[in-house]
Write an enzyme that holds these catalytic residues in place. Structure first.
Site, PDB file in Angstrom:
ATOM      1  N   LYS A   1       1.374  -1.419  -6.677  1.00 50.56           N
ATOM      2  CA  LYS A   1       0.623  -0.149  -6.743  1.00 50.56           C
ATOM      3  C   LYS A   1      -0.259  -0.116  -7.988  1.00 50.56           C
ATOM      4  O   LYS A   1      -1.425   0.275  -7.933  1.00 50.56           O
ATOM      5  CB  LYS A   1       1.602   1.031  -6.785  1.00 50.56           C
ATOM      6  CG  LYS A   1       0.969   2.334  -7.223  1.00 50.56           C
ATOM      7  CD  LYS A   1       1.975   3.441  -7.365  1.00 50.56           C
ATOM      8  CE  LYS A   1       2.610   3.570  -8.719  1.00 50.56           C
ATOM      9  NZ  LYS A   1       1.778   4.203  -9.752  1.00 50.56           N
ATOM     10  N   ASN A   2       0.308  -0.537  -9.111  1.00 51.34           N
ATOM     11  CA  ASN A   2      -0.445  -0.435 -10.364  1.00 51.34           C
ATOM     12  C   ASN A   2      -1.594  -1.435 -10.434  1.00 51.34           C
ATOM     13  O   ASN A   2      -2.477  -1.320 -11.290  1.00 51.34           O
ATOM     14  CB  ASN A   2       0.489  -0.597 -11.567  1.00 51.34           C
ATOM     15  CG  ASN A   2       1.359   0.626 -11.763  1.00 51.34           C
ATOM     16  OD1 ASN A   2       1.188   1.631 -11.067  1.00 51.34           O
ATOM     17  ND2 ASN A   2       2.298   0.548 -12.696  1.00 51.34           N
TER      18      ASN A   2
ATOM     19  N   ARG B   1      -2.808  10.506 -12.751  1.00 50.46           N
ATOM     20  CA  ARG B   1      -3.315   9.923 -13.979  1.00 50.46           C
ATOM     21  C   ARG B   1      -4.458   8.925 -13.704  1.00 50.46           C
ATOM     22  O   ARG B   1      -5.410   8.822 -14.462  1.00 50.46           O
ATOM     23  CB  ARG B   1      -2.128   9.208 -14.637  1.00 50.46           C
ATOM     24  CG  ARG B   1      -2.454   8.252 -15.725  1.00 50.46           C
ATOM     25  CD  ARG B   1      -2.493   8.950 -17.043  1.00 50.46           C
ATOM     26  NE  ARG B   1      -2.839   8.039 -18.112  1.00 50.46           N
ATOM     27  CZ  ARG B   1      -3.237   8.440 -19.291  1.00 50.46           C
ATOM     28  NH1 ARG B   1      -3.315   9.713 -19.572  1.00 50.46           N
ATOM     29  NH2 ARG B   1      -3.543   7.577 -20.226  1.00 50.46           N
TER      30      ARG B   1
ATOM     31  N   CYS C   1       2.642  11.497 -13.602  1.00 50.48           N
ATOM     32  CA  CYS C   1       4.087  11.643 -13.800  1.00 50.48           C
ATOM     33  C   CYS C   1       4.375  12.221 -15.186  1.00 50.48           C
ATOM     34  O   CYS C   1       3.705  11.898 -16.162  1.00 50.48           O
ATOM     35  CB  CYS C   1       4.768  10.276 -13.680  1.00 50.48           C
ATOM     36  SG  CYS C   1       5.462   9.971 -12.064  1.00 50.48           S
TER      37      CYS C   1
ATOM     38  N   ARG D   1       0.145  11.935 -22.336  1.00 46.42           N
ATOM     39  CA  ARG D   1      -0.653  10.774 -21.923  1.00 46.42           C
ATOM     40  C   ARG D   1      -2.144  11.041 -22.185  1.00 46.42           C
ATOM     41  O   ARG D   1      -2.900  11.341 -21.273  1.00 46.42           O
ATOM     42  CB  ARG D   1      -0.375  10.426 -20.463  1.00 46.42           C
ATOM     43  CG  ARG D   1       1.087  10.078 -20.243  1.00 46.42           C
ATOM     44  CD  ARG D   1       1.407   9.795 -18.801  1.00 46.42           C
ATOM     45  NE  ARG D   1       1.102   8.424 -18.411  1.00 46.42           N
ATOM     46  CZ  ARG D   1       1.372   7.935 -17.208  1.00 46.42           C
ATOM     47  NH1 ARG D   1       1.928   8.679 -16.291  1.00 46.42           N
ATOM     48  NH2 ARG D   1       1.079   6.681 -16.920  1.00 46.42           N
ATOM     49  N   PRO D   2      -2.552  10.896 -23.452  1.00 46.09           N
ATOM     50  CA  PRO D   2      -3.954  11.146 -23.781  1.00 46.09           C
ATOM     51  C   PRO D   2      -4.875  10.052 -23.211  1.00 46.09           C
ATOM     52  O   PRO D   2      -4.397   9.002 -22.779  1.00 46.09           O
ATOM     53  CB  PRO D   2      -3.976  11.121 -25.308  1.00 46.09           C
ATOM     54  CG  PRO D   2      -2.786  10.326 -25.703  1.00 46.09           C
ATOM     55  CD  PRO D   2      -1.773  10.473 -24.621  1.00 46.09           C
TER      56      PRO D   2
ATOM     57  N   ASP E   1      -7.769   9.217 -25.084  1.00 49.19           N
ATOM     58  CA  ASP E   1      -8.712   9.012 -26.190  1.00 49.19           C
ATOM     59  C   ASP E   1      -9.195   7.568 -26.294  1.00 49.19           C
ATOM     60  O   ASP E   1     -10.342   7.320 -26.675  1.00 49.19           O
ATOM     61  CB  ASP E   1      -8.045   9.442 -27.515  1.00 49.19           C
ATOM     62  CG  ASP E   1      -6.776   8.661 -27.805  1.00 49.19           C
ATOM     63  OD1 ASP E   1      -5.862   8.678 -26.947  1.00 49.19           O
ATOM     64  OD2 ASP E   1      -6.694   7.999 -28.859  1.00 49.19           O
TER      65      ASP E   1
ATOM     66  N   ASP F   1       8.541   0.842 -17.337  1.00 50.05           N
ATOM     67  CA  ASP F   1       8.829   1.267 -15.961  1.00 50.05           C
ATOM     68  C   ASP F   1      10.151   0.691 -15.444  1.00 50.05           C
ATOM     69  O   ASP F   1      10.711   1.191 -14.469  1.00 50.05           O
ATOM     70  CB  ASP F   1       7.701   0.810 -15.013  1.00 50.05           C
ATOM     71  CG  ASP F   1       6.444   1.650 -15.193  1.00 50.05           C
ATOM     72  OD1 ASP F   1       6.504   2.667 -15.890  1.00 50.05           O
ATOM     73  OD2 ASP F   1       5.408   1.269 -14.633  1.00 50.05           O
TER      74      ASP F   1
ATOM     75  N   ARG G   1       5.288   8.187  -4.450  1.00 51.08           N
ATOM     76  CA  ARG G   1       4.084   7.719  -5.153  1.00 51.08           C
ATOM     77  C   ARG G   1       4.067   6.209  -5.279  1.00 51.08           C
ATOM     78  O   ARG G   1       2.994   5.595  -5.329  1.00 51.08           O
ATOM     79  CB  ARG G   1       4.035   8.302  -6.582  1.00 51.08           C
ATOM     80  CG  ARG G   1       3.973   9.801  -6.628  1.00 51.08           C
ATOM     81  CD  ARG G   1       3.894  10.274  -8.048  1.00 51.08           C
ATOM     82  NE  ARG G   1       2.551  10.013  -8.530  1.00 51.08           N
ATOM     83  CZ  ARG G   1       1.876  10.806  -9.331  1.00 51.08           C
ATOM     84  NH1 ARG G   1       2.428  11.903  -9.785  1.00 51.08           N
ATOM     85  NH2 ARG G   1       0.667  10.507  -9.704  1.00 51.08           N
TER      86      ARG G   1
HETATM   87  C1  UD1 Z   1       0.268   2.178 -16.830  1.00 52.49           C
HETATM   88  C2  UD1 Z   1       1.114   2.188 -15.572  1.00 52.49           C
HETATM   89  C3  UD1 Z   1       2.451   2.851 -15.833  1.00 52.49           C
HETATM   90  C4  UD1 Z   1       3.139   2.170 -17.022  1.00 52.49           C
HETATM   91  C5  UD1 Z   1       2.218   2.124 -18.237  1.00 52.49           C
HETATM   92  C6  UD1 Z   1       2.795   1.332 -19.395  1.00 52.49           C
HETATM   93  C7  UD1 Z   1      -0.579   2.340 -13.837  1.00 52.49           C
HETATM   94  C8  UD1 Z   1      -1.168   3.164 -12.740  1.00 52.49           C
HETATM   95  N1  UD1 Z   1       0.408   2.933 -14.555  1.00 52.49           N
HETATM   96  O1  UD1 Z   1       0.031   3.544 -17.178  1.00 52.49           O
HETATM   97  O2  UD1 Z   1       3.246   2.720 -14.664  1.00 52.49           O
HETATM   98  O3  UD1 Z   1       4.299   2.916 -17.356  1.00 52.49           O
HETATM   99  O4  UD1 Z   1       0.967   1.510 -17.871  1.00 52.49           O
HETATM  100  O5  UD1 Z   1       3.096   0.033 -18.999  1.00 52.49           O
HETATM  101  O6  UD1 Z   1      -0.904   1.197 -14.020  1.00 52.49           O
HETATM  102  N2  UD1 Z   1      -2.325   6.022 -24.746  1.00 52.49           N
HETATM  103  C9  UD1 Z   1      -3.036   6.754 -25.663  1.00 52.49           C
HETATM  104  N3  UD1 Z   1      -4.370   6.978 -25.428  1.00 52.49           N
HETATM  105  C10 UD1 Z   1      -4.996   6.502 -24.320  1.00 52.49           C
HETATM  106  C11 UD1 Z   1      -4.257   5.758 -23.381  1.00 52.49           C
HETATM  107  C12 UD1 Z   1      -2.919   5.524 -23.623  1.00 52.49           C
HETATM  108  O7  UD1 Z   1      -2.501   7.189 -26.674  1.00 52.49           O
HETATM  109  O8  UD1 Z   1      -6.214   6.719 -24.179  1.00 52.49           O
HETATM  110  C13 UD1 Z   1      -0.882   5.770 -24.972  1.00 52.49           C
HETATM  111  C14 UD1 Z   1       0.007   6.466 -23.945  1.00 52.49           C
HETATM  112  O9  UD1 Z   1       0.261   7.802 -24.298  1.00 52.49           O
HETATM  113  C15 UD1 Z   1       1.248   5.603 -23.982  1.00 52.49           C
HETATM  114  C16 UD1 Z   1       0.676   4.215 -24.265  1.00 52.49           C
HETATM  115  O10 UD1 Z   1      -0.629   4.389 -24.771  1.00 52.49           O
HETATM  116  O11 UD1 Z   1       2.071   5.985 -25.059  1.00 52.49           O
HETATM  117  C17 UD1 Z   1       0.615   3.338 -23.042  1.00 52.49           C
HETATM  118  O12 UD1 Z   1      -0.072   3.981 -22.011  1.00 52.49           O
HETATM  119  P1  UD1 Z   1      -0.944   3.179 -20.954  1.00 52.49           P
HETATM  120  O13 UD1 Z   1      -0.680   1.718 -21.128  1.00 52.49           O
HETATM  121  O14 UD1 Z   1      -2.338   3.658 -21.022  1.00 52.49           O
HETATM  122  O15 UD1 Z   1      -0.319   3.648 -19.588  1.00 52.49           O
HETATM  123  P2  UD1 Z   1      -1.086   3.906 -18.240  1.00 52.49           P
HETATM  124  O16 UD1 Z   1      -2.223   2.961 -18.104  1.00 52.49           O
HETATM  125  O17 UD1 Z   1      -1.341   5.357 -18.089  1.00 52.49           O
END
Ligand code: UD1
Length: 404
Positions: free
Chosen positions: A5-6, A75, A99, A104-105, A107, A289, A382
């Site tokens: 899925k991811n 997301r 979720c 989950r910012p 930025d 995960d 999901r």
């Molecule tokens: C993806 C996966 C999710 C998995 C996660 C971490 C998908 C659809 N989802 O989520 O299942 O749990 O990777 O392996 O692929 N962060 C920031 N700013 C940002 C982006 C991220 O601070 O702009 C932080 C997040 O809050 C978190 C960390 O970075 O603490 C990792 O998040 P991220 O790797 O971005 O997760 P996702 O891509 O949302």
């Protein structure tokens, strides 16, 4: 095994960058996939299943805004920023939902797009990104190796003018898979799977048919269930390359695994008493995960389990539900401890509060005596296609109850 899925979600978003028809083969029919299809359609393009392939045809339109309810639903709506910016020069999305596993910012996505020359405005919970003259290659160091931000910036740089160097990138297999898809479509991207990715922008991408990597989290769920419930399971299209860490932990608790060709035979020979300690982290560290699934896997083991979570703040929503099953567990700050049963409760009603926590509840419920009812199945849907059919095929008594 279904494909990941991811991996599918970013490829589905990136399909909007591709001219002509693009197809994702063996695409699982998940609610998250349907939610992304709705986003694709809301922008005027076409997405449809042809047997097990999900095909997308980009259609030009003057729509530059993704409806708020679609963004709030997931997301991954943020992954549409870069493709729509390339196509339309301007895009507005609402701050994405998803979720409830922590703050989950976005930025890092936005800072990277700004460095590539985009203008970013945020007001009233909406993000507008514009780059009417297109993006320009540059060097970007990600603050943390976010999976989603790495994917956004890869997509943005793939059609930017000139060379982009991304540093401190996520190395997850799903990032590598997006790059494989884009390169097949004509992009010029090197270094996926390493922390530095180099991208030479191209003018356009052409339609391809692509089969993403198998889902390592679904594979972990099956291993967890065998570890908790005993028995034997043969998993075809098994992503062995990405399962080593999870396998090694469960082997210490009495799980046997034989790999052959692209399959694995998994069997439980004893509940071996061993303590397990893990810290989650960015790939190649232990996957955040997989933490809930490791907890599900260990419910019938005698040894203690400690998981310290370093990626998200709220990963242990299953702890209060495990307690209802009589499992001895607790959360202290970012660490979770579990050690056998306090008592064996009979029937219980459990509440799934996020996707992987929901899967952990299914595993734990299958492993205990008595009957469990699990609410919040929409979270599980999901990421798992008809989870009840998968486990019924393995001999479980599990049914979906439709509530009116
Ligand atoms: C993806 C996966 C999710 C998995 C996660 C971490 C998908 C659809 N989802 O989520 O299942 O749990 O990777 O392996 O692929 N962060 C920031 N700013 C940002 C982006 C991220 O601070 O702009 C932080 C997040 O809050 C978190 C960390 O970075 O603490 C990792 O998040 P991220 O790797 O971005 O997760 P996702 O891509 O949302």
């Amino acid at each position: 095994m279904p494909v990941s899925k991811n991996a599918v979600l970013p490829i589905l978003a990136a399909s909007l960058m591709v001219d002509g028809e693009s197809c994702i083969n063996n695409c699982p029919k998940l609610s998250d996939v349907y939610a992304c299809i709705k986003i694709t359609e809301s922008t005027g393009s076409v997405a449809f299943f042809e047997n097990d392939s999900l095909c997308v045809i980009y259609k030009d339109s003057n729509i530059t805004q993704v409806p708020e309810e679609l963004c709030r639903a997931m997301r991954s709506s943020v992954l549409y920023l870069a493709p729509l910016l390339y196509r339309k020069g301007r895009v507005t999305i609402s701050l994405p939902g998803g979720c409830n596993i922590g703050n989950r910012p976005v930025d890092i996505h936005l800072a990277g797009l700004e460095k590539l020359g985009a203008k970013v405005e945020i007001s009233d919970g909406k993000i507008t990104v514009s780059a009417l003259q297109g993006l320009k290659g540059t060097q970007i160091k990600l603050r943390v190796p976010s999976v989603g931000a790495t994917q956004t910036l890869i997509m943005a740089a793939a059609t930017a003018k000139g060379l982009t160097v991304l540093k401190n990138c996520a190395r997850e297999p799903e990032v590598v898979d997006l790059v494989r898809f884009l390169n097949l479509a004509g992009a010029k991207i090197a270094g996926a799977g390493r922390n530095e990715i180099i991208i030479q922008g191209v003018q356009s991408l052409a339609g391809v048919s692509y089969t993403p990597v198998a889902d390592r989290i679904v594979a972990a769920t099956l291993l967890a269930a065998v570890n908790a419930c005993k028995g034997v399971c043969i998993i075809n299209n098994y992503p062995a390359e990405y399962m080593q860490q999870f396998e090694n932990l469960l082997k210490q608790t009495g799980l046997g695994i034989v790999h052959y060709s692209d399959s694995a035979m998994v069997y439980k020979y004893a509940h071996v008493k061993n303590n397990i300690n893990v810290h989650t982290g960015f790939y190649p560290a232990f996957s955040t995960d997989m933490g809930p699934l490791l907890s599900g896997a260990m419910v019938n083991n005698k040894g203690a389990l400690n998981i310290c979570e370093t990626v998200f703040e709220n990963r242990f929503s299953y702890c209060s539900e495990f307690e209802k099953l009589g499992i001895k567990c607790s959360v202290n700050d970012r660490c979770y401890t579990q050690n056998g049963y306090k008592n064996h409760s009979e029937d219980a009603t459990l509440k799934a509060q996020d996707l992987r926590a929901g899967a952990a509840l299914v595993v734990a419920a299958l492993a205990k005596q008595g009957c469990c009812e699990i609410e919040g199945v929409e979270f599980i849907d999901r990421g798992y296609e008809k989870i009840e059919e998968v486990f019924s095929a393995l001999g479980a008594d599990i049914r979906r109850i439709q509530l009116d």
